[in-house]
Design an enzyme around this catalytic site. Structure first.
Site, PDB file in Angstrom:
ATOM      1  N   ASP A  93       0.856  -1.188   0.000  1.00  0.00           N
ATOM      2  CA  ASP A  93       0.000   0.000   0.000  1.00  0.00           C
ATOM      3  C   ASP A  93       0.899   1.247   0.000  1.00  0.00           C
ATOM      4  O   ASP A  93       1.822   1.347   0.818  1.00  0.00           O
ATOM      5  CB  ASP A  93      -0.837  -0.058   1.296  1.00  0.00           C
ATOM      6  N   ASP A 115       2.899   4.980  -5.466  1.00  0.00           N
ATOM      7  CA  ASP A 115       2.145   6.215  -5.247  1.00  0.00           C
ATOM      8  C   ASP A 115       3.007   7.418  -5.640  1.00  0.00           C
ATOM      9  O   ASP A 115       3.759   7.958  -4.831  1.00  0.00           O
ATOM     10  CB  ASP A 115       1.722   6.303  -3.773  1.00  0.00           C
ATOM     11  N   GLU A 145      -1.530   5.982  -9.100  1.00  0.00           N
ATOM     12  CA  GLU A 145      -2.493   6.963  -8.579  1.00  0.00           C
ATOM     13  C   GLU A 145      -2.355   8.304  -9.293  1.00  0.00           C
ATOM     14  O   GLU A 145      -1.263   8.805  -9.530  1.00  0.00           O
ATOM     15  CB  GLU A 145      -2.301   7.169  -7.059  1.00  0.00           C
ATOM     16  N   HIS A 189      -7.859  10.042   3.710  1.00  0.00           N
ATOM     17  CA  HIS A 189      -7.290   9.085   4.668  1.00  0.00           C
ATOM     18  C   HIS A 189      -7.583   9.451   6.131  1.00  0.00           C
ATOM     19  O   HIS A 189      -7.750  10.620   6.452  1.00  0.00           O
ATOM     20  CB  HIS A 189      -5.779   9.000   4.489  1.00  0.00           C
ATOM     21  N   GLY A 233      -8.850   5.715   1.226  1.00  0.00           N
ATOM     22  CA  GLY A 233      -9.507   6.565   2.223  1.00  0.00           C
ATOM     23  C   GLY A 233     -10.991   6.300   2.358  1.00  0.00           C
ATOM     24  O   GLY A 233     -11.790   7.223   2.458  1.00  0.00           O
TER      25      GLY A 233
HETATM   26  P1  13P Z   1      -8.844   4.870   5.576  1.00  0.00           P
HETATM   27  O1  13P Z   1      -7.917   5.713   6.414  1.00  0.00           O
HETATM   28  O2  13P Z   1     -10.061   5.614   5.183  1.00  0.00           O
HETATM   29  O3  13P Z   1      -9.154   3.565   6.206  1.00  0.00           O
HETATM   30  O4  13P Z   1      -8.056   4.560   4.203  1.00  0.00           O
HETATM   31  C1  13P Z   1      -7.087   3.550   4.133  1.00  0.00           C
HETATM   32  C2  13P Z   1      -6.312   3.573   2.863  1.00  0.00           C
HETATM   33  O5  13P Z   1      -6.616   4.253   1.908  1.00  0.00           O
HETATM   34  C3  13P Z   1      -5.140   2.696   2.796  1.00  0.00           C
HETATM   35  O6  13P Z   1      -4.415   2.882   1.626  1.00  0.00           O
HETATM   36  O1  G3H Z   2      -3.270   4.695   3.565  1.00  0.00           O
HETATM   37  C1  G3H Z   2      -2.538   4.333   4.469  1.00  0.00           C
HETATM   38  C2  G3H Z   2      -2.876   3.370   5.516  1.00  0.00           C
HETATM   39  O2  G3H Z   2      -3.996   3.713   6.250  1.00  0.00           O
HETATM   40  C3  G3H Z   2      -1.667   3.009   6.314  1.00  0.00           C
HETATM   41  O3  G3H Z   2      -1.375   3.825   7.362  1.00  0.00           O
HETATM   42  O4  G3H Z   2       1.123   4.153   7.281  1.00  0.00           O
HETATM   43  O5  G3H Z   2      -0.143   4.400   9.432  1.00  0.00           O
HETATM   44  O6  G3H Z   2       0.204   2.153   8.406  1.00  0.00           O
HETATM   45  P1  G3H Z   2       0.035   3.634   8.171  1.00  0.00           P
HETATM   46 ZN    ZN Z   3      -4.461   4.903   0.916  1.00  0.00          ZN
END
Ligand code: 13P
Ligand code: G3H
Ligand code: ZN
Length: 330
Positions: A93, A115, A145, A189, A233
């Site tokens: 991610d 990203d 993205e 997010h 998000g």
């Molecule tokens: P949320 O913070 O809305 O759960 O989004 C998570 C996300 O986009 C991880 O890439």
């Molecule tokens: O989009 C990002 C995720 O919610 C991950 O968050 O970097 O705090 O693990 P993090």
């Molecule tokens: Zn994200």
């Protein structure tokens, strides 16, 4: 080099094709620890849903990449043991560089996100193309993205959102060769997606966020018919969990998420991957706070992590069944 195929994982290609055609979205749930993974897998097996396990840079730093990779391998075996084989993707991610993506591809990930959304357009194209060229040699799929989401998190920060410009999507997808595209249409997010000033209040005083820009989504779909679109998000920030957290000593003010009906609507379109992390954090924290407050004698972590895991599982099942429509699609 470890191929994801040795770990029993799959890439996103076939699951996205089916999701776009079938009018549902695949859940992409972030995990950092054992209880989150148990909840995700048992919920997805029970609802017969395909799933994307997401690992952020923060998760890699927190939990160690080798451990996470082997946990994903264990997840494929755990699913079988629970009695139903579901397709499982291990996805990076918000990959921040070619090197991070390569590292994950070389270590058993079946899908990566590069990203480059905060970079100038041409630089985003260049780095995304480089990741795609490397990933495709190993049949690993790539998410790019365009557009910037607002919201503040530990590792993903952007103060202002810039909606995706539909005029750029054909050029970006054809020049980079990405397999899916994350877009910005008003999601954000974290657990504080909008300020109180950006929202209205309903009769119960609950904040109602501005609606997602379905007009932009439709334009993008018109430009790229059938192409897999991703929404980041997308937590709904369930108010029942915010309430429990605040009742038991927490201080979450004006937390607001994306209404589930809007995510349900998006799932029926070319949106085929929906990212949810914050809701899991809220469910877990709510149950841990409640259990510890009600049972101050408890000091065995299993005694408060088990109820947290149960709440998480219930929430993921609800998302698969009622929001994303992925239940029964595995
Ligand atoms: P949320 O913070 O809305 O759960 O989004 C998570 C996300 O986009 C991880 O890439
Ligand atoms: O989009 C990002 C995720 O919610 C991950 O968050 O970097 O705090 O693990 P993090
Ligand atoms: Zn994200």
């Amino acid at each position: 080099m470890t191929s994801y195929k040795e770990l029993g994982l799959v890439n996103t290609r076939e699951m996205f094709a089916k999701a776009v055609k079938g009018g549902y979205a695949i859940p992409a749930y972030n995990f950092n620890n054992l209880e989150q993974l148990q909840a995700i897998i048992s919920a997805c097996v029970e609802t017969k849903s395909p799933v994307i396990l997401q690992v952020s840079k923060g998760a890699r730093d927190y939990a160690n990449m080798n451990l996470l990779r082997n946990m994903a391998k264990g997840a494929t075996e755990y699913a079988k043991e629970l009695g139903y084989e579901i397709p499982i993707v291990l996805h990076l991610d918000h990959g921040d560089s070619f090197q991070t993506c390569k590292d994950c591809i070389d270590n058993g990930f079946s899908s990566v996100m590069i990203d480059g959304s905060a970079l100038p357009y041409e630089e985003n194209i260049a780095v995304t193309k480089k990741v795609v060229e490397y990933a495709h040699q190993f049949d690993v799929t790539v998410e790019g993205e365009l557009g910037v989401l607002a919201g503040i998190e530990d590792e993903v920060q952007a103060e202002k959102s810039h909606y995706t410009q539909p005029s750029e999507v054909i050029d970006f997808v054809s020049k980079t060769g990405v397999d899916s595209l994350a877009i910005s249409i008003g999601t954000s997010h974290g657990a504080f997606k909008f300020t109180a000033e950006q929202c209205t209040r309903n009769a119960d005083g609950i904040l109602v966020p501005p609606p997602l820009r379905f007009d932009i989504l439709k334009e993008i779909e018109k430009k790229l018919p059938g192409f897999p679109i991703v929404l980041h998000g997308s937590s709904s920030v369930p108010q029942e969990y915010v309430k429990i957290i605040n009742e038991y000593g927490g201080k979450l003010k004006d937390s607001v998420g994306i209404p589930e009906e809007q995510l349900r609507e998006a799932s029926k379109s070319a949106v085929c991957k929906i990212n949810i992390d914050s809701d899991g954090r809220l469910a877990m924290t709510a149950m841990i706070r409640k259990t510890l407050a009600e049972h101050p004698e408890v000091f065995d972590p299993r005694k408060y992590l088990a109820p947290a895991r149960d709440a998480l599982k219930k929430m993921y099942m609800h998302k698969n069944i009622d929001v994303l429509g992925s239940a029964g699609k595995a």
